[in-house]
Scaffold this motif. Structure first.
Motif, PDB file in Angstrom:
ATOM      1  N   SER A  10       0.827  -1.209   0.000  1.00  0.00           N
ATOM      2  CA  SER A  10       0.000   0.000   0.000  1.00  0.00           C
ATOM      3  C   SER A  10       0.859   1.256   0.000  1.00  0.00           C
ATOM      4  N   VAL A  11       1.882   1.274   0.854  1.00  0.00           N
ATOM      5  CA  VAL A  11       2.733   2.467   0.935  1.00  0.00           C
ATOM      6  C   VAL A  11       3.507   2.672  -0.358  1.00  0.00           C
ATOM      7  N   LEU A  12       4.078   1.593  -0.915  1.00  0.00           N
ATOM      8  CA  LEU A  12       4.854   1.729  -2.145  1.00  0.00           C
ATOM      9  C   LEU A  12       3.977   2.180  -3.315  1.00  0.00           C
ATOM     10  N   ILE A  13       2.781   1.605  -3.426  1.00  0.00           N
ATOM     11  CA  ILE A  13       1.877   2.010  -4.504  1.00  0.00           C
ATOM     12  C   ILE A  13       1.449   3.472  -4.323  1.00  0.00           C
ATOM     13  N   ALA A  14       1.171   3.860  -3.072  1.00  0.00           N
ATOM     14  CA  ALA A  14       0.776   5.251  -2.823  1.00  0.00           C
ATOM     15  C   ALA A  14       1.899   6.216  -3.194  1.00  0.00           C
ATOM     16  N   VAL A  15       3.130   5.868  -2.805  1.00  0.00           N
ATOM     17  CA  VAL A  15       4.277   6.723  -3.153  1.00  0.00           C
ATOM     18  C   VAL A  15       4.473   6.762  -4.663  1.00  0.00           C
ATOM     19  N   VAL A  17       2.174   6.280  -7.044  1.00  0.00           N
ATOM     20  CA  VAL A  17       1.114   7.078  -7.665  1.00  0.00           C
ATOM     21  C   VAL A  17       1.341   8.568  -7.435  1.00  0.00           C
ATOM     22  N   LEU A  18       1.724   8.930  -6.208  1.00  0.00           N
ATOM     23  CA  LEU A  18       1.941  10.339  -5.894  1.00  0.00           C
ATOM     24  C   LEU A  18       3.084  10.915  -6.724  1.00  0.00           C
ATOM     25  N   THR A  19       4.210  10.221  -6.760  1.00  0.00           N
ATOM     26  CA  THR A  19       5.355  10.724  -7.529  1.00  0.00           C
ATOM     27  C   THR A  19       5.051  10.760  -9.016  1.00  0.00           C
ATOM     28  N   SER A  20       4.340   9.751  -9.509  1.00  0.00           N
ATOM     29  CA  SER A  20       3.973   9.752 -10.926  1.00  0.00           C
ATOM     30  C   SER A  20       3.037  10.902 -11.252  1.00  0.00           C
ATOM     31  N   LEU A  22       2.823  13.804  -9.608  1.00  0.00           N
ATOM     32  CA  LEU A  22       3.582  15.055  -9.575  1.00  0.00           C
ATOM     33  C   LEU A  22       4.453  15.202 -10.820  1.00  0.00           C
ATOM     34  N   ALA A  23       5.069  14.080 -11.241  1.00  0.00           N
ATOM     35  CA  ALA A  23       5.887  14.133 -12.458  1.00  0.00           C
ATOM     36  C   ALA A  23       5.036  14.454 -13.675  1.00  0.00           C
ATOM     37  N   ALA A  24       3.861  13.832 -13.758  1.00  0.00           N
ATOM     38  CA  ALA A  24       2.978  14.109 -14.889  1.00  0.00           C
ATOM     39  C   ALA A  24       2.493  15.554 -14.871  1.00  0.00           C
ATOM     40  N   LEU A  25       2.198  16.082 -13.656  1.00  0.00           N
ATOM     41  CA  LEU A  25       1.742  17.470 -13.546  1.00  0.00           C
ATOM     42  C   LEU A  25       2.843  18.438 -13.978  1.00  0.00           C
ATOM     43  N   GLN A  26       4.058  18.175 -13.528  1.00  0.00           N
ATOM     44  CA  GLN A  26       5.166  19.033 -13.935  1.00  0.00           C
ATOM     45  C   GLN A  26       5.420  18.923 -15.434  1.00  0.00           C
ATOM     46  N   VAL A 141       0.743   7.030 -17.095  1.00  0.00           N
ATOM     47  CA  VAL A 141      -0.472   6.569 -16.430  1.00  0.00           C
ATOM     48  C   VAL A 141      -0.742   5.094 -16.737  1.00  0.00           C
ATOM     49  N   LEU A 142      -0.525   4.717 -17.989  1.00  0.00           N
ATOM     50  CA  LEU A 142      -0.778   3.329 -18.397  1.00  0.00           C
ATOM     51  C   LEU A 142       0.140   2.353 -17.679  1.00  0.00           C
ATOM     52  N   SER A 143       1.331   2.809 -17.329  1.00  0.00           N
ATOM     53  CA  SER A 143       2.296   1.900 -16.690  1.00  0.00           C
ATOM     54  C   SER A 143       2.042   1.717 -15.192  1.00  0.00           C
ATOM     55  N   LEU A 144       1.180   2.537 -14.580  1.00  0.00           N
ATOM     56  CA  LEU A 144       0.951   2.441 -13.142  1.00  0.00           C
ATOM     57  C   LEU A 144       0.458   1.057 -12.704  1.00  0.00           C
ATOM     58  N   PRO A 145      -0.568   0.455 -13.354  1.00  0.00           N
ATOM     59  CA  PRO A 145      -0.992  -0.885 -12.916  1.00  0.00           C
ATOM     60  C   PRO A 145       0.118  -1.924 -13.029  1.00  0.00           C
ATOM     61  N   PHE A 146       0.912  -1.831 -14.072  1.00  0.00           N
ATOM     62  CA  PHE A 146       2.011  -2.788 -14.212  1.00  0.00           C
ATOM     63  C   PHE A 146       3.072  -2.563 -13.139  1.00  0.00           C
ATOM     64  N   GLN A 147       3.311  -1.307 -12.798  1.00  0.00           N
ATOM     65  CA  GLN A 147       4.256  -1.026 -11.726  1.00  0.00           C
ATOM     66  C   GLN A 147       3.726  -1.548 -10.380  1.00  0.00           C
TER      67      GLN A 147
END
Length: 434
Positions: A10-15, A17-20, A22-26, A141-147
């Motif tokens: 849970s923690v790793l997925i949350a981190v 998603v959050l970093t992804s 922020l990276a996507a927003l930037q 975004v597409l790579s998030l489930p695989f990650q």
């Protein structure tokens, strides 16, 4: 923390998603700024080209662009979407409204007092920018489930030794104290595994010494007790032959004491044998009603001596999955207690009941009974109502109901005490799951 695996995933997925995010927003912001710069450069290039060539030929409007050419203060050319009147706007870039749209306008003057205006719809710019940015963010975004799946697999693999360790511990029987062996032992788990195996080794030694001690004590006590019984019997026979009398009944008291000692030794051995740490149940389907009839037959001589009436009510056949030795001992102890504490000419009733999810045995007697506040205490080892001797004067060791409770717990059953169905007495209710 309920689960290390769930917590880590849970923690790793949350981190992640959050970093992804922020990276996507930037990335979106940088891409939008860069796209705006490129569009503005296009406007500048178009304006410069028009100023260089307007004397030779009329400019052609690019796709979606609005172009206006002013010479000597007059509009000499205006594209389809450009205003027909001279657009009053500051030189350089600005945003203006005309033709029912919001435009990004670039205005440039030449040295010969000529002016060119090139404009592009803001909506078109934003749409094109969104398409470019979406194309760049979509793979992230597409790579998030695989990650997330990859994280789950990695964490599960890392925690596999811990899961194997837990499985081995939970699947062990009460008397299985062999060392735990794992195929792979990570550095973090080595101290725990070593401590657990060391504990098992000490427990195994302690249990072995306890069993050996109990067996040796019982053997050593039985031998002199048997000698004492034989000597006492010979002494009584000799006294009778000599015509000697026992006015103070000392020999009778001695006989009762020896009998009580033998009963105590047998109960201690049975208690040790039926203890959850030592007992190995061999369960099978049994007819509880038939077993109760056999136990009543074993106790029939004692029933006759006290002229007691006994009855078996309820189901004639009641199947239950249990250990035969333990179940027979349970019924025998309950019936023995009922016979012991029920007075002469008293009544005893065994009732067998079949409920939806349990087989039930109730043993009721017409004895003195037990006060409700002592219902739980009588299951403690060596506890006897009224002290060392019950008010009925019956001898005992205070282990009968403790043994019965251990047997009930071994079969995941329930035991309870209550008032008898007779005018006085005790009723013991035992429920065993079907």
């Amino acid at each position: 923390m309920t689960s290390v695996r769930r917590y880590l995933i849970s923690v790793l997925i949350a981190v992640l998603v959050l970093t992804s995010f922020l990276a996507a927003l930037q990335s979106y912001r940088l891409s939008a700024d860069r796209a705006a710069e490129l569009f503005d450069q296009d406007l500048e290039l178009v304006a410069a080209a028009i100023l260089n060539q307007y004397q030779m030929q009329a400019p052609q409007s690019g796709q979606g662009l609005a172009i206006q050419l002013v010479q000597q203060g007059k509009v000499t050319y205006a594209s389809e979407q450009a205003p027909r009147e001279r657009l009053k706007a500051p030189e350089g870039f600005s945003e203006q409204n005309f033709s029912g749209k919001r435009w990004r306008v670039y205005l440039q003057h030449s040295e010969n007092n000529s002016q060119v205006m090139v404009a592009q719809p803001l909506q078109q710019r934003l749409q094109l920018a969104d398409e470019v940015i979406t194309a760049s963010i979509y793979p992230v975004v597409l790579s998030l489930p695989f990650q997330a799946l990859l994280i789950w697999l990695v964490v599960s693999r890392a925690l596999r030794p811990l899961h194997e360790f837990s499985t081995q511990l939970t699947s062990r029987k009460a008397n299985e104290l062999t060392p735990v062996t794992l195929t792979q032992v990570p550095a973090e788990l080595k101290p725990v595994l070593s401590s657990t195996n060391s504990l098992f080794e000490r427990l195994s030694g302690a249990f072995a010494r306890e069993k050996r001690f109990a067996s040796d004590v019982a053997h050593e006590l039985r031998t002199p007790l048997s000698v004492l019984e034989i000597t006492l019997f010979n002494a009584l026979t000799h006294w009778k032959q000599q015509g000697m009398s026992d006015k103070d009944e000392n020999m009778v008291a001695l006989q009762k004491g020896v009998e009580r000692m033998r009963h105590l030794i047998e109960q201690i051995m049975l208690l040790n044998r039926t203890h959850p740490d030592n007992f190995q149940a061999k369960t099978k389907l049994l007819d509880w009603a038939a077993l109760c009839r056999d136990v009543v037959a074993d106790w029939y001589s004692q029933l006759e001596q006290k002229l007691q009436q006994i009855s078996i009510e309820g189901e004639e056949h009641l199947e239950v999955k249990a250990d035969e030795f333990a179940l027979r001992l349970l019924v025998s102890n309950l019936l023995g207690n009922a016979i012991k504490y029920t007075p002469m000419h008293g009544q005893i009733m065994l009732t067998l009941i079949h409920t939806q999810d349990a087989a039930v045995l109730e043993v009721a007697d017409s004895g003195p009974g037990i006060a409700p506040e002592e219902y739980q205490q009588v299951f403690n080892r060596f506890y006897r109502v009224g002290g060392d001797r019950h008010h009925s004067g019956a001898p005992g060791s205070g282990l009968g109901l403790a043994i019965v409770k251990d047997i009930v717990m071994l079969h995941n059953g329930k035991i309870s005490l209550g008032k008898s169905d007779f005018d006085s007495g005790l009723k013991v209710r035992v429920e065993l799951p079907l």
